[in-house]
Design a protein around this motif. Structure first.
Motif, mmCIF file in Angstrom:
data_model
loop_
_atom_site.group_PDB
_atom_site.id
_atom_site.type_symbol
_atom_site.label_atom_id
_atom_site.label_comp_id
_atom_site.label_asym_id
_atom_site.label_seq_id
_atom_site.Cartn_x
_atom_site.Cartn_y
_atom_site.Cartn_z
ATOM 1 N N GLN A 146 160.641 55.676 40.646
ATOM 2 C CA GLN A 146 160.574 57.112 40.375
ATOM 3 C C GLN A 146 159.575 57.808 41.284
ATOM 4 O O GLN A 146 159.837 58.900 41.788
ATOM 5 N N GLY A 147 158.434 57.169 41.497
ATOM 6 C CA GLY A 147 157.410 57.789 42.321
ATOM 7 C C GLY A 147 157.796 57.875 43.781
ATOM 8 O O GLY A 147 157.583 58.906 44.435
ATOM 9 N N ILE A 148 158.366 56.809 44.320
ATOM 10 C CA ILE A 148 158.691 56.765 45.747
ATOM 11 C C ILE A 148 159.951 57.559 46.070
ATOM 12 O O ILE A 148 159.983 58.340 47.023
ATOM 13 N N LEU A 149 161.000 57.364 45.280
ATOM 14 C CA LEU A 149 162.297 57.961 45.611
ATOM 15 C C LEU A 149 162.480 59.366 45.055
ATOM 16 O O LEU A 149 163.111 60.212 45.692
ATOM 17 N N PHE A 150 161.940 59.632 43.852
ATOM 18 C CA PHE A 150 162.273 60.869 43.152
ATOM 19 C C PHE A 150 161.089 61.818 42.962
ATOM 20 O O PHE A 150 161.228 62.842 42.304
ATOM 21 N N ASP B 282 158.569 61.647 41.116
ATOM 22 C CA ASP B 282 158.304 61.800 39.687
ATOM 23 C C ASP B 282 157.116 60.915 39.322
ATOM 24 O O ASP B 282 157.229 59.697 39.282
ATOM 25 N N GLY B 283 155.969 61.528 39.041
ATOM 26 C CA GLY B 283 154.748 60.762 38.811
ATOM 27 C C GLY B 283 154.027 60.565 40.131
ATOM 28 O O GLY B 283 154.600 60.068 41.105
ATOM 29 N N GLY B 284 152.783 60.993 40.196
ATOM 30 C CA GLY B 284 152.046 60.945 41.458
ATOM 31 C C GLY B 284 151.857 59.544 41.997
ATOM 32 O O GLY B 284 151.754 58.577 41.234
ATOM 33 N N LEU B 285 151.787 59.433 43.308
ATOM 34 C CA LEU B 285 151.565 58.123 43.929
ATOM 35 C C LEU B 285 150.112 57.684 43.757
ATOM 36 O O LEU B 285 149.840 56.506 43.501
ATOM 37 N N THR B 286 149.163 58.618 43.885
ATOM 38 C CA THR B 286 147.774 58.234 43.635
ATOM 39 C C THR B 286 147.551 58.002 42.141
ATOM 40 O O THR B 286 146.578 57.349 41.751
ATOM 41 N N ALA B 287 148.451 58.540 41.306
ATOM 42 C CA ALA B 287 148.360 58.352 39.858
ATOM 43 C C ALA B 287 149.257 57.212 39.379
ATOM 44 O O ALA B 287 149.422 57.031 38.165
ATOM 45 N N LEU B 288 149.802 56.432 40.307
ATOM 46 C CA LEU B 288 150.707 55.354 39.909
ATOM 47 C C LEU B 288 150.008 54.365 38.982
ATOM 48 O O LEU B 288 150.587 53.896 37.989
ATOM 49 N N GLY B 289 148.750 54.038 39.299
ATOM 50 C CA GLY B 289 148.003 53.129 38.439
ATOM 51 C C GLY B 289 147.798 53.696 37.046
ATOM 52 O O GLY B 289 147.887 52.970 36.044
ATOM 53 N N VAL B 290 147.538 54.991 36.966
ATOM 54 C CA VAL B 290 147.392 55.646 35.655
ATOM 55 C C VAL B 290 148.692 55.552 34.882
ATOM 56 O O VAL B 290 148.726 55.210 33.686
ATOM 57 N N ASN B 291 149.805 55.831 35.553
ATOM 58 C CA ASN B 291 151.100 55.814 34.875
ATOM 59 C C ASN B 291 151.490 54.418 34.406
ATOM 60 O O ASN B 291 152.010 54.247 33.294
ATOM 61 N N ILE B 292 151.247 53.418 35.238
ATOM 62 C CA ILE B 292 151.569 52.050 34.825
ATOM 63 C C ILE B 292 150.693 51.629 33.654
ATOM 64 O O ILE B 292 151.161 51.006 32.692
ATOM 65 N N THR B 293 149.412 51.996 33.720
ATOM 66 C CA THR B 293 148.501 51.634 32.634
ATOM 67 C C THR B 293 148.912 52.295 31.324
ATOM 68 O O THR B 293 148.968 51.652 30.266
ATOM 69 N N VAL B 294 149.209 53.598 31.382
ATOM 70 C CA VAL B 294 149.524 54.354 30.169
ATOM 71 C C VAL B 294 150.929 54.050 29.658
ATOM 72 O O VAL B 294 151.133 53.733 28.484
ATOM 73 N N MET B 295 151.931 54.148 30.542
ATOM 74 C CA MET B 295 153.329 54.027 30.118
ATOM 75 C C MET B 295 153.820 52.592 30.067
ATOM 76 O O MET B 295 154.809 52.299 29.375
ATOM 77 N N GLY B 296 153.152 51.715 30.803
ATOM 78 C CA GLY B 296 153.579 50.324 30.820
ATOM 79 C C GLY B 296 152.698 49.420 29.982
ATOM 80 O O GLY B 296 153.135 48.854 28.981
ATOM 81 N N HIS C 145 153.428 66.484 45.455
ATOM 82 C CA HIS C 145 153.749 65.063 45.527
ATOM 83 C C HIS C 145 153.935 64.625 46.976
ATOM 84 O O HIS C 145 154.523 65.343 47.790
ATOM 85 N N ALA C 146 153.431 63.438 47.291
ATOM 86 C CA ALA C 146 153.556 62.917 48.657
ATOM 87 C C ALA C 146 155.006 62.674 49.046
ATOM 88 O O ALA C 146 155.341 62.675 50.237
ATOM 89 N N SER C 147 155.875 62.470 48.053
ATOM 90 C CA SER C 147 157.295 62.225 48.326
ATOM 91 C C SER C 147 158.156 63.449 48.059
ATOM 92 O O SER C 147 159.363 63.333 47.842
ATOM 93 N N ALA C 148 157.527 64.633 48.065
ATOM 94 C CA ALA C 148 158.276 65.858 47.764
ATOM 95 C C ALA C 148 159.417 66.086 48.747
ATOM 96 O O ALA C 148 160.395 66.761 48.426
ATOM 97 N N GLY C 149 159.300 65.525 49.943
ATOM 98 C CA GLY C 149 160.361 65.682 50.929
ATOM 99 C C GLY C 149 161.435 64.626 50.858
ATOM 100 O O GLY C 149 162.342 64.605 51.702
ATOM 101 N N SER C 150 161.373 63.760 49.870
ATOM 102 C CA SER C 150 162.380 62.712 49.731
ATOM 103 C C SER C 150 163.771 63.314 49.530
ATOM 104 O O SER C 150 163.910 64.345 48.861
ATOM 105 N N PRO C 151 164.802 62.702 50.087
ATOM 106 C CA PRO C 151 166.169 63.208 49.883
ATOM 107 C C PRO C 151 166.593 63.218 48.419
ATOM 108 O O PRO C 151 167.576 63.876 48.067
ATOM 109 N N LEU C 152 165.846 62.491 47.557
ATOM 110 C CA LEU C 152 166.208 62.408 46.148
ATOM 111 C C LEU C 152 165.171 63.071 45.243
ATOM 112 O O LEU C 152 165.229 62.918 44.016
ATOM 113 N N ALA C 153 164.255 63.827 45.832
ATOM 114 C CA ALA C 153 163.188 64.441 45.040
ATOM 115 C C ALA C 153 163.765 65.312 43.930
ATOM 116 O O ALA C 153 164.788 65.988 44.117
#
Length: 341
Positions: A94-98, A100-114, A287-295
């Motif tokens: 979700q973070g890389i392709l879409f 959705d959820g910040g890349l610098t916040a990936l650790g926060v999201n995995i900790t909280v949601m996972g 978001h760092a991936s805001a330019g993704s084709p699937l954002a």
């Protein structure tokens, strides 16, 4: 509850990233005990299914929606260690392709949601299963309660992280009250989805549900007014291929992400609503991936919203399924190699 970049400062985000990395590393070791040649493909399917269902935001209050977090569901179906990895794969995709959820916040999201959802849900689930009769109904009921509690627990965990490293000056008490309040409602939706999914899999292949292992109640039939055990099937359940379940699960995930997601609620989810109302999004970053084709879960260049969103969902399910299945297959192969060494 995908935390964007800018909500949490850099040092705390880095610390959460270290916690998440440690949890994933431990999960990789633990998953070797949970996975075998039958369950490794199913773990990839669980990740893809969670991805698909997370696209289905459901309304929970005026102007607010929620979506599945999935930690409880993944832990009960494939085991807690593998469950953490499933959610990590979903959040990474979700973070890389879409975006959705910040890349610098990936650790926060995995900790909280996972991590938090899996730990809380599976601990509660196991406790309930030990107290309740060892039946399929008990497993299904325990999954409901575990999923329900896991969501406000994740909201409380985010609030704790925000209290330590939030980038805005909002009273923590207000954030906690708002986050837990709305996520209790979201937890009801999470519980219903988890209960229905676990119940459906138990109904057809209880041997493949990690949380249902060891159920001792045999199938019984009423003959001349007496209950007698049914004759065993020609092939034991453990020997049957999970292929039909896998195909059915993939088709369901594709249908949910590719078609049903179009009808999902467009209202902001619980975290987005609280962030906007309380002002904790004041320093949110692009978001760092805001330019993704699937954002934003759409395919750039396709103007029709239904087609764009549906195609993005199908691509997401496929990518998550491939990444998850590949990762879990490698884990299983390492387990096999270790046993043969």
């Amino acid at each position: 509850m995908h935390v964007p970049d800018g909500f949490i400062n850099a040092p705390v985000s880095a610390a959460a990233g270290a916690v998440a990395a440690g949890a994933v590393a431990i999960g990789l070791r633990g998953a070797r005990r949970e996975l075998d040649e039958r369950t490794a493909p199913l773990a990839g399917l669980v990740a893809a299914f969670v991805f698909a269902v997370q696209m289905l935001n459901f309304p929970v209050a005026a102007g607010t929606s929620g979506h599945l977090l999935g930690g409880a569901l993944a832990a009960i179906l494939v085991g807690p260690w593998t469950g953490v990895l499933c959610i990590a794969v979903v959040l990474l995709m979700q973070g890389i392709l879409f975006a959705d959820g910040g890349l610098t916040a990936l650790g926060v999201n995995i900790t909280v949601m996972g991590v938090v959802t899996v730990v809380v849900a599976y601990a509660l689930f196991r406790g309930l299963v030990l107290l309740l009769p060892r039946t399929r109904a008990s497993v299904t009921a325990a999954s409901f309660v575990a999923a329900l509690v896991s969501v406000p627990a994740a909201a409380a965990a985010f609030t704790l992280i925000y209290a330590i490293g939030g980038t805005t000056d909002v009273p923590v008490g207000k954030v906690l009250t708002a986050m837990v309040g709305v996520h209790v409602l979201i937890g009801v939706g999470e519980a219903v989805i988890t209960m229905l999914t676990v119940g459906a899999v138990i109904a057809v292949r209880p041997d493949l549900v990690y949380g249902a292992r060891g159920l001792s109640a045999p199938l019984k039939l009423r003959v001349d007014g007496q209950l007698v055990e049914a004759a065993p099937a020609a092939a034991p359940a453990a020997a049957r291929s999970p292929k039909k379940l896998w195909i059915g699960g993939v088709v369901t995930a594709l249908a949910l992400a590719g078609f049903v997601s179009f009808y999902a609620s467009a209202s902001p989810d619980g975290l987005e609503k609280v962030a906007a109302d309380k002002g904790i999004d004041a320093k949110a970053e692009d978001h760092a991936s805001a330019g993704s084709p699937l954002a934003d879960y759409g395919v750039k260049g396709i103007e029709a919203p239904r087609l764009s969103g549906g195609l993005a969902g199908v691509i997401g399910v496929g990518a998550t399924l491939a990444a998850g299945t590949g990762a879990f297959w490698v884990v299983r192969r390492r387990k096999t190699a270790a046993l043969e060494a």
